[in-house]
Motif scaffolding. Structure first.
Motif, PDB file in Angstrom:
ATOM      1  N   ARG A 118      -1.434   8.177   5.259  1.00 54.96           N
ATOM      2  CA  ARG A 118      -1.871   8.849   4.147  1.00 54.96           C
ATOM      3  C   ARG A 118      -3.561   8.743   4.448  1.00 54.96           C
ATOM      4  O   ARG A 118      -4.031   7.435   4.939  1.00 54.96           O
ATOM      5  N   MET A 152      -6.684   7.275   3.799  1.00 50.26           N
ATOM      6  CA  MET A 152      -7.355   6.653   3.101  1.00 50.26           C
ATOM      7  C   MET A 152      -8.215   5.368   3.853  1.00 50.26           C
ATOM      8  O   MET A 152      -7.824   4.929   4.758  1.00 50.26           O
ATOM      9  N   ILE A 156     -11.632  -0.838   4.558  1.00 48.72           N
ATOM     10  CA  ILE A 156     -12.705  -1.518   4.634  1.00 48.72           C
ATOM     11  C   ILE A 156     -13.157  -2.100   6.113  1.00 48.72           C
ATOM     12  O   ILE A 156     -12.115  -2.347   6.822  1.00 48.72           O
ATOM     13  N   CYS A 178      -9.888   9.575  -3.047  1.00 48.69           N
ATOM     14  CA  CYS A 178      -8.351   9.249  -2.340  1.00 48.69           C
ATOM     15  C   CYS A 178      -7.812   8.304  -3.275  1.00 48.69           C
ATOM     16  O   CYS A 178      -6.417   8.240  -3.127  1.00 48.69           O
ATOM     17  N   GLY A 179      -8.192   7.848  -4.366  1.00 52.63           N
ATOM     18  CA  GLY A 179      -7.549   6.961  -5.256  1.00 52.63           C
ATOM     19  C   GLY A 179      -7.431   5.517  -5.092  1.00 52.63           C
ATOM     20  O   GLY A 179      -6.873   4.795  -5.846  1.00 52.63           O
ATOM     21  N   LYS A 180      -7.982   5.367  -3.915  1.00 51.12           N
ATOM     22  CA  LYS A 180      -7.842   3.790  -3.510  1.00 51.12           C
ATOM     23  C   LYS A 180      -8.526   2.665  -4.329  1.00 51.12           C
ATOM     24  O   LYS A 180      -8.129   1.995  -4.651  1.00 51.12           O
ATOM     25  N   CYS A 181      -9.894   3.107  -4.346  1.00 45.98           N
ATOM     26  CA  CYS A 181     -10.722   1.753  -5.093  1.00 45.98           C
ATOM     27  C   CYS A 181     -11.326   2.592  -6.557  1.00 45.98           C
ATOM     28  O   CYS A 181     -11.375   3.790  -6.783  1.00 45.98           O
ATOM     29  N   VAL A 182     -11.186   1.453  -7.519  1.00 42.86           N
ATOM     30  CA  VAL A 182     -11.488   1.746  -8.963  1.00 42.86           C
ATOM     31  C   VAL A 182     -12.550   2.549  -9.101  1.00 42.86           C
ATOM     32  O   VAL A 182     -12.637   3.447  -9.847  1.00 42.86           O
ATOM     33  N   PRO A 183     -13.778   2.038  -8.644  1.00 39.53           N
ATOM     34  CA  PRO A 183     -14.920   2.745  -8.934  1.00 39.53           C
ATOM     35  C   PRO A 183     -14.993   4.208  -8.736  1.00 39.53           C
ATOM     36  O   PRO A 183     -15.405   4.965  -9.604  1.00 39.53           O
ATOM     37  N   SER A 241     -22.714   0.937  -5.930  1.00 42.83           N
ATOM     38  CA  SER A 241     -22.611  -0.387  -5.407  1.00 42.83           C
ATOM     39  C   SER A 241     -21.167  -0.742  -5.204  1.00 42.83           C
ATOM     40  O   SER A 241     -21.247  -1.662  -4.050  1.00 42.83           O
ATOM     41  N   ALA A 242     -20.124  -0.426  -5.952  1.00 39.58           N
ATOM     42  CA  ALA A 242     -19.046  -0.998  -5.879  1.00 39.58           C
ATOM     43  C   ALA A 242     -18.049  -0.406  -5.036  1.00 39.58           C
ATOM     44  O   ALA A 242     -16.812  -0.968  -4.900  1.00 39.58           O
ATOM     45  N   SER A 243     -18.116   0.976  -4.813  1.00 38.61           N
ATOM     46  CA  SER A 243     -17.092   1.695  -4.065  1.00 38.61           C
ATOM     47  C   SER A 243     -17.026   1.425  -2.621  1.00 38.61           C
ATOM     48  O   SER A 243     -17.872   0.739  -2.127  1.00 38.61           O
ATOM     49  N   LEU A 244     -15.803   1.643  -2.220  1.00 41.61           N
ATOM     50  CA  LEU A 244     -15.342   1.239  -0.910  1.00 41.61           C
ATOM     51  C   LEU A 244     -16.046   2.094   0.247  1.00 41.61           C
ATOM     52  O   LEU A 244     -16.485   1.372   1.337  1.00 41.61           O
ATOM     53  N   GLN A 264     -19.628   5.919  -2.680  1.00 49.37           N
ATOM     54  CA  GLN A 264     -20.815   4.951  -2.877  1.00 49.37           C
ATOM     55  C   GLN A 264     -21.957   6.335  -2.847  1.00 49.37           C
ATOM     56  O   GLN A 264     -23.025   6.029  -3.363  1.00 49.37           O
TER      57      GLN A 264
END
Lengths: 346, 537, 591
Positions: free
Chosen positions: C293, C295, C298, C450-455, C492-495, C500
């Protein structure tokens, strides 16, 4: 060895350590939801963000390796604000039914919400709702409580080698499910249940058996195969209400379907509760004295008539070493024969 | 297990589960590890992620095959030919461990000669495994010095089970894969405390700690310890007790926590044997198929209701703790045995299980250093001779107890009952992931029953086509000894000509079909090969 | 060649969409019918070419006669026979069909490097590419330059990634070169996903060999023996031309083992993407090639250390790679002579929106936005007032008309809260609602997260919901602060870059058009775009009772008798605007 500063504290860490590991070893806590020490890092929950001098944006400490003379700040006001926002966002898409949730009291999300004091939801908006329930008999999958931390996906792939579930869909509708959203059909090892930080994955057997309060946790050994996994029985009111295994055990907390979910036979209504003697083809409940006296006198008679070698004993690979010792000693010393064996070959 | 003891000095897993993670080659033969020992399979997967290679020899396409580098799909019962041929190639290619062979073994030349005919081409005729795969397996296993072999009942439950174990041991010795970390011969034991039962002397030929009953000095030691005179005559093995009962030689049988009606081969024969006894006492937690035949049934306790130790497949003694009170008037097994013993005129008074364990340790040095107190922190692997000994992760670091260990020449012998015109399929029995042994526990666990509560027979797709059987059809499986009905599971898991029936289901008891032919030494029955016929119902 | 008569029909994305294939077929028919060869006593070649640029006027057709080039615009098949008979045979161009001065400006004010052969040569012919100097760069690099020399040239040229982030290409190659590995990969990122951007597609369709050549040179420089073109399946023509180009190149030993006898081995595979925007992100793209998938993960480790299948990998965008052969052929200094400051060379932009000359343009980096909009673009449609220019697609921001003199380069755009991105450029005029524009882009990024990170997963959803609230009249005064706070936190917080940059359209429009938000919250959309904020009513004095609105209304909200003023029942009105459109007497009021 690497020297770095975390929150003003001088910390020495191994060169392959992440900032998160180094901080936690130094007693500095950094919140996480998706990180799990036995799994590869994911970096999706973003709670472990820290500031590192010289790096313009906050970085996830679970994926950043320590560096010589690195200066890390784990809880600047900005970082704390970001964490709160992330928790608010997660809770804005969460049923927040802690009062009836199986996981309450044992839930990382709940703990973090408490710690960061997330009492209000600033975002009105849609919450994912799912009508259908997974029909498998072992694992309750409440996907409304899923925060997509990926631990279940990773443990299923990396530890269990199965890959029964993965991410599907995109955006807000992203979800973790088996292929084509069918019911889960896997090894039901429950590793996913063990690593789930919220109430999304729980044991179906656990339901309404009791809160975490006043649970007596007893460390013991699994009664099934010869692997000898260490497990912990959760006991309430003389009833085993759950089984799990600690990460610190040699089996790393991993169990199989039998070890994790195969405990309810203990309280089966079929359990034998009184000694029985067969009289005229039918079992009669008798006292221990009657049963034991009857057995002893019968045995003594047979030995007298046919010799000790006409008696045999089958001991048990299910019983403890001590009981086996006692059993063979009984057959050898009290009966007087070496006709003792057990099912090792079967 | 007995034959492994003859070769190396002990019948247990030589190395430890932890070491699996560090192995470079994992060779599994006759073990469906992913289903019968799932957490050990996890350690193996961990090794594979690190880059280790895996060879699986099994007629069935067991779940781990998916992760393996090489699957040797041998015909059932032809293990000797396969392993001899692998050894043949190892020697031919010169990748054997000459130093290890010279220093620590004997009988190499004689054994080497016995392998001459086992060329991969010859082995292919017997096993059906392509020569190139045999060569590849030899190079992988024989070329590594961090290779472990794992097996279970797929090796032992044959009339030539002892031969099989010998060939496994030969292979470990020729490649020097024993006596060091990350190597070894690892029989994976199928039951939680089968190791402990053996260690504690629940065997007819040895006292606790594998001390021969037939050695007068040993007998004297135990007579002194136990304060009574003992028999010096080897007793009957479990599989010999049933025929003895039928013949009228065995009159009384005391069974603690076993269910031979379902677990022994040729079930009709077992029932007949138990019925011919004058006294059958069964001590169990459920009214099992065996208990139903008993004259006296004594309600006992399960693992969660008592304290003591289990010894796992890697010789690790671990503490079992009491968590709940047993139901009704059920009593701990040790209380029952003591009470019975008292009434027999031989009182055995122990305050606790730790006191019993202490006595065992005094009689067998391997456990002398272990106490329940020490086990509270973590399990300890025997041998552990002294209180400050950390336990032993792998055996034979410093040599074999017998000095040098011998290569055993083994020739291939066919199984006792082969497929023929009338019974054209080979039946193998075994376990599945969800149920356990005779099912007395797991079949009373609701989710397990819901998910895996139905008996079945695995049939190869081509065979099913030929006899017009579709997936899910009810079929009858008939052998010379009996008949069962079960649903057909048509798949590629079993090869053509073979069927597989799990042993767990009393309503379709696999052991109505199995052959009670035994291995001459170990007296293990041939569960893995008998001839059957399939009929659509 | 110059003297030969030739006809070029634009078959770029715009050309095909406007019927280029039919026009080409018509030329074939007409040339045969009028037996041009005999009439001219020399050959007349006819071929399709890639994008000529001015898509707004497609189908564009160039007739090269006696060394002079004439460009026809808006060509349809029925015009072809006239063009052939009067111009090709008769020698007299048809003036009224030719492009006007504005086109001349459009072309003249551009600086074509990477597009220089696109729209001129037949993209399905390797010989055509070779005829304009193609694969000379490959030959010279393989013959006389070390990988290190090659990297040095690219570094000196100042080329930066044209996919959006603007990372120096030479340095990326150098990183990858330095990593020891048994295997390395070079990947061409042709997963062009920004709405409205089509420069990569145009390049792949118009000059695929330039991209392949860039990859060969890149592979040689980093030491890769294997390459992938990751291209979205929605670009079937590009895929087809790429496949053809690969086939031709292999046949000529420009790919495969021992390329041009140099001992260098390199081959390229095509991998089709399924149209996930996030797969344009480098790590997600590599997972997608691996069959996983898409995604992002980091970084570090960077892809140049551990990329595809864990091996060192260079990922370059189509436009970046297509620049490589031109840089090698003409030298680093030549390339660096275009552009300003840290932004060297040229950049292709997809100029769209309310602009007269919409199409694909190539300009030197650092050119002023005014030049793009007014000189090349010819100004705003209907000469309305420019409001803003949105650059960089969904990850970009809006530049207000007041900043029209800004230089278009990486640093300058970043300073005002936007980005160069892959080169989308949407011109907005006074009729455009900035809140709605921002909402549109956010809708895109949210559904492509993609749904991976919360922000990103939840944060952009909440941002979108607030935007929907504001544009539907349910906005609260506190919403602006909430948008800014959440927007900045998501940034600031997105992967990955997707999250971002996702708040950029909102944050930049709040920054420059705050009052538009405030007016929306107060309940009005000044540009009359946000449907739910509009009220339709009938001005009785103007209504003639013609019943046109009544018939057009699908929700039965309009009542009234013939020749008498009609009325709109607000409770039934769905604000579709049909009445407004049909009323000939301007009696429907929209407020």
């Amino acid at each position: 060895m690497i020297n770095l500063t975390i929150d003003g504290k001088n910390v020495i860490a191994g060169k392959d350590m992440t900032v998160l590991d180094a901080a936690r070893r130094a007693g500095i806590s950094i919140p996480t939801l998706c990180h799990h020490p036995k799994l590869t890092s994911f970096g999706g929950c973003r709670l472990c963000l820290v500031e590192i001098e010289g790096i313009p944006r906050p970085v996830t400490s679970c994926t950043t390796l320590v560096g010589e003379n690195m200066v890390v700040k784990t809880s600047t006001p900005h970082i704390v604000e970001l964490r709160k926002t992330i928790l608010e966002l997660l809770l804005s898409d969460h049923p927040n039914d802690c009062m009836v949730c199986e996981k309450a009291g044992d839930c990382t999300l709940q703990d973090l919400a408490y710690y960061y004091g997330i009492s209000e939801n600033p975002y009105e908006g849609e919450r994912r709702t799912y009508e259908t329930r997974d029909g498998n008999p072992f694992i309750e999958r409440d996907m409304e409580k899923c925060i997509l931390c990926s631990r279940c996906v990773k443990v299923c792939d990396e530890v269990q080698g199965v890959g029964a579930i993965d991410f599907a869909y995109r955006g807000f509708q992203s979800k973790i499910c088996p292929p084509f959203e069918r019911d889960l059909d896997c090894e039901f090892c429950g590793q996913c249940v063990a690593v789930c930080p919220t109430g999304a994955l729980t044991g179906k057997l656990w339901a309404h058996k009791g809160r975490q309060k006043n649970v007596n946790k007893v460390d013991t050994v699994c009664t099934y195969c010869g692997t000898g996994c260490n497990l912990t029985l959760h006991v309430k009111n003389n009833d085993i209400i759950r089984v799990d295994s600690a990460m610190s055990t040699w089996n790393e907390g991993w169990l199989c379907a039998k070890g994790r979910f195969g405990y309810s036979f203990v309280s089966s209504p079929d359990r034998l509760k009184t000694p029985l003697i067969k009289k005229r083809g039918k079992f009669k409940e008798v006292s221990w004295d009657e049963a034991l006296d009857f057995t002893a006198s019968k045995l003594k008679n047979i030995i007298k008539k046919h010799g000790a070698d006409s008696v045999g004993g089958l001991s048990s690979a299910r019983c403890t070493t001590e009981e086996n010792y006692l059993f063979q000693k009984f057959i050898r010393a009290a009966v007087g024969t070496n006709n003792v064996d057990h099912c090792a070959r079967l | 297990m007995a034959s492994l003891a003859t070769i190396f000095g002990s019948g247990a897993m030589t190395n430890s589960i932890r070491e699996i993670e560090g192995m470079d080659v994992i060779f599994i033969i006759g073990s469906n590890t992913k289903e019968t020992h799932p957490v050990i399979a996890n350690k193996m997967l961990k090794a594979l992620r690190r880059g280790a290679k895996m060879i699986i020899a099994d007629p069935r396409r067991v779940p781990l095959v998916k992760a393996a580098d090489l699957h040797l799909r041998l015909r059932p019962g032809t293990d000797v030919a396969l392993l001899n041929s692998i050894a043949h190639v190892i020697i031919k290619e010169g990748i054997h461990d000459a130093e290890f062979i010279a220093d620590r073994t004997e009988g190499f030349e004689k054994w080497k000669k016995s392998l001459t005919r086992f060329t991969p081409q010859y082995a292919e005729k017997i096993t059906g495994v392509p020569p190139k795969d045999i060569i590849r397996a030899a190079r992988l296993y024989g070329g590594s010095r961090r290779a472990g072999i794992f097996y279970t009942m797929g090796i032992t439950q044959h009339t030539h089970g002892t031969d099989n174990v010998n060939t496994v041991a030969n292979l470990a010795m020729v490649s020097g894969n024993i006596g060091r970390e990350y190597t070894g011969v690892s029989p994976l034991r199928g039951q939680n405390n089968v190791q402990g039962a053996c260690d504690a002397g629940a065997l007819p030929n040895v006292y606790p700690g594998y001390q021969m009953v037939s050695f007068p000095l040993v007998k004297k030691k135990f007579e002194e310890a136990w304060g009574t005179s003992l028999s010096g005559k080897e007793g009957l093995k479990a599989t010999e007790m049933m025929p003895a009962a039928i013949k009228g030689k065995l009159k009384a049988l005391y069974i603690m926590g076993e269910n031979p009606v379902l677990s022994d081969p040729n079930m009709n024969h077992t029932v007949k044997a138990l019925e011919s006894l004058d006294l059958l006492v069964v001590q169990d937690i459920f009214l099992t198929e065996t208990a139903k035949l008993a004259d006296v049934v004594l309600p006992a306790t399960c693992f969660a209701e008592k304290s003591g130790t289990f010894i796992n497949t890697e010789r690790k003694v671990q503490l079992v703790r009491k968590a709940v009170v047993p139901p009704g008037d059920a009593r701990e097994d040790k209380w029952i045995i003591s009470e019975l013993s008292k009434r027999m005129g031989y009182p055995m008074d122990y305050e606790s299980s730790s006191e019993i364990f202490k006595e065992l340790g005094e009689l067998w040095p391997a456990l002398a250093g272990i106490t329940h107190e020490r086990l509270r922190k973590r399990g300890i692997q025997w041998p552990c001779p002294t209180k400050d000994h950390p336990g032993t992760e792998y055996l034979y670091r410093a040599g074999f107890p017998r000095g040098k260990s011998s290569f055993t020449p083994v020739q291939y012998k066919p199984s006792a009952e082969l497929a023929d015109k009338k019974y054209p399929f080979v039946l193998t029995t075994g376990r599945n992931l969800f149920q356990y042994h005779t099912g007395s526990m797991t079949r009373r666990v609701e989710p397990i029953e819901v998910h895996a509560g139905e008996p079945y027979v695995e049939i190869n797709t081509n065979d099913a086509d030929k006899i017009d059987i579709a997936n899910g059809d009810m079929v009858s499986i008939l052998s010379r000894r009996g008949r069962i009905d079960a649903k057909a599971r048509v798949s590629e898991i079993v090869p053509a000509g073979m069927v597989f029936v799990p042993m767990h289901y009393h309503e379709a008891a696999a052991n109505l079909l199995t052959n009670d032919a035994l291995d001459a030494h170990a007296k293990t029955p041939e569960f893995k090969v008998c001839a059957v016929r399939i009929k659509k119902k | 060649m110059a003297k030969e008569t030739s006809i070029r029909v634009c078959m770029g994305p715009g050309g095909i969409a406007s019927g280029g294939e039919e026009v080409l077929r018509a030329f074939g028919r007409e040339l045969k019918k009028s037996n041009v060869k005999a009439a001219l006593k020399k050959g007349c070649s006819m071929h399709h070419v890639g994008c000529m640029g001015l898509c707004a006027r497609d189908v564009l057709v160039e007739v090269v006669l006696n060394g002079k080039t004439y460009t026809y615009q808006y060509v349809t098949p029925d015009m072809v026979s006239t063009i052939v008979s009067k111009h090709v045979v008769g020698g007299k161009p048809i003036k009224e069909w030719l492009v006007d001065d504005s086109y001349v400006n459009f072309i003249k004010k551009q600086t074509k490097v990477v597009l220089s052969d696109c729209g001129r040569i037949n993209p399905e012919s390797l010989d055509a590419y070779i005829a304009v100097g193609g694969y000379e760069a490959t030959r010279s690099v393989l013959k006389s330059k070390t990988p290190e020399d090659t990297i040095e040239i690219i570094k000196e040229s100042g080329l930066r990634g044209r996919g959006g982030a603007g990372f120096p290409t030479g340095r990326k190659w150098e990183f990858c070169r330095a990593v020891e590995s048994d295997r390395k990969y070079i990947i061409c990122n042709a997963d062009e996903g920004d709405p409205g951007a089509f420069m990569d597609r145009a390049l792949l369709e118009g000059n695929p060999h330039a991209v392949l050549e860039g990859m060969i040179i890149g592979a040689y420089a980093i030491g890769a023996d294997s390459g992938y073109v990751y291209i979205r399946a929605e670009y079937p023509l590009a895929v087809e031309r790429l496949r053809l180009a690969l086939k031709h190149a292999k046949k000529k030993k420009l790919l495969g083992r021992n390329i041009l006898g140099s001992g260098f081995n390199f081959d390229i595979k095509i991998k089709l993407g399924a149209g996930a925007f996030v797969c344009g992100e480098s790590t997600a793209l590599m997972y997608s090639i691996e069959g996983k998938r898409g995604m992002p993960r980091i970084t570090p480790p960077r892809s140049t250390e551990a990329g595809l299948w864990g091996k060192p990998t260079v990922l370059n965008n189509v436009e970046t790679l297509a620049n490589i052969p031109y840089i090698i052929r003409n030298g680093a200094n030549w390339f660096a002579s275009f552009g300003k400051g840290k932004s060297k060379g040229t950049k292709v932009f997809a100029l769209t929106g309310k602009i007269k000359n919409s199409g694909l343009i190539e300009v030197p980096m650092g050119i002023s936005l005014r030049k793009i909009v007014y000189d090349i673009g010819g100004g705003i449609e209907e000469d309305k007032k420019l409001k803003a220019v949105q650059t960089g697609g969904p990850s970009g921001g809006c530049i207000p008309a007041s900043m029209i003199d800004i230089n278009v380069d990486y640093e300058s755009l970043a300073k005002v809260g936007s980005i160069v991105g892959s080169g989308g450029m949407i011109v907005l005029d006074e009729d455009d609602c900035m809140v709605n524009v921002a909402k549109y882009f956010l809708q895109f990024t949210q559904s492509e997260s993609c749904g991976k990170c919360v922000p990103c997963r939840v944060g952009t959803k909440r941002l979108l919901e607030i935007m929907e609230r504001i544009t539907s009249g349910r906005g609260k005064t506190s919403d602006l602060a909430l948008l800014e706070k959440l927007g900045n936190d998501v940034k600031s917080a997105s992967l990955c870059g997707l999250g971002q940059a996702a708040p950029n359209p909102i944050l930049s429009t709040i920054k420059y058009f705050r009052e538009e938000y405030e007016v929306h919250i107060a309940g009005r959309c000044p540009s009359k775009v946000c449907k739910e904020l509009l009220t339709y009513s009938i001005i009785e004095e103007l209504c003639k009772g013609c019943c046109a609105c009544l018939r057009a209304c699908s929700s039965g909200a309009i009542t009234g008798e013939k020749k008498k003023p009609h009325r709109i029942d607000q409770s039934l009105c769905v604000k579709c605007g049909a009445c407004f459109e049909v009323c000939k007497f301007k009696s429907v009021d929209r407020e």
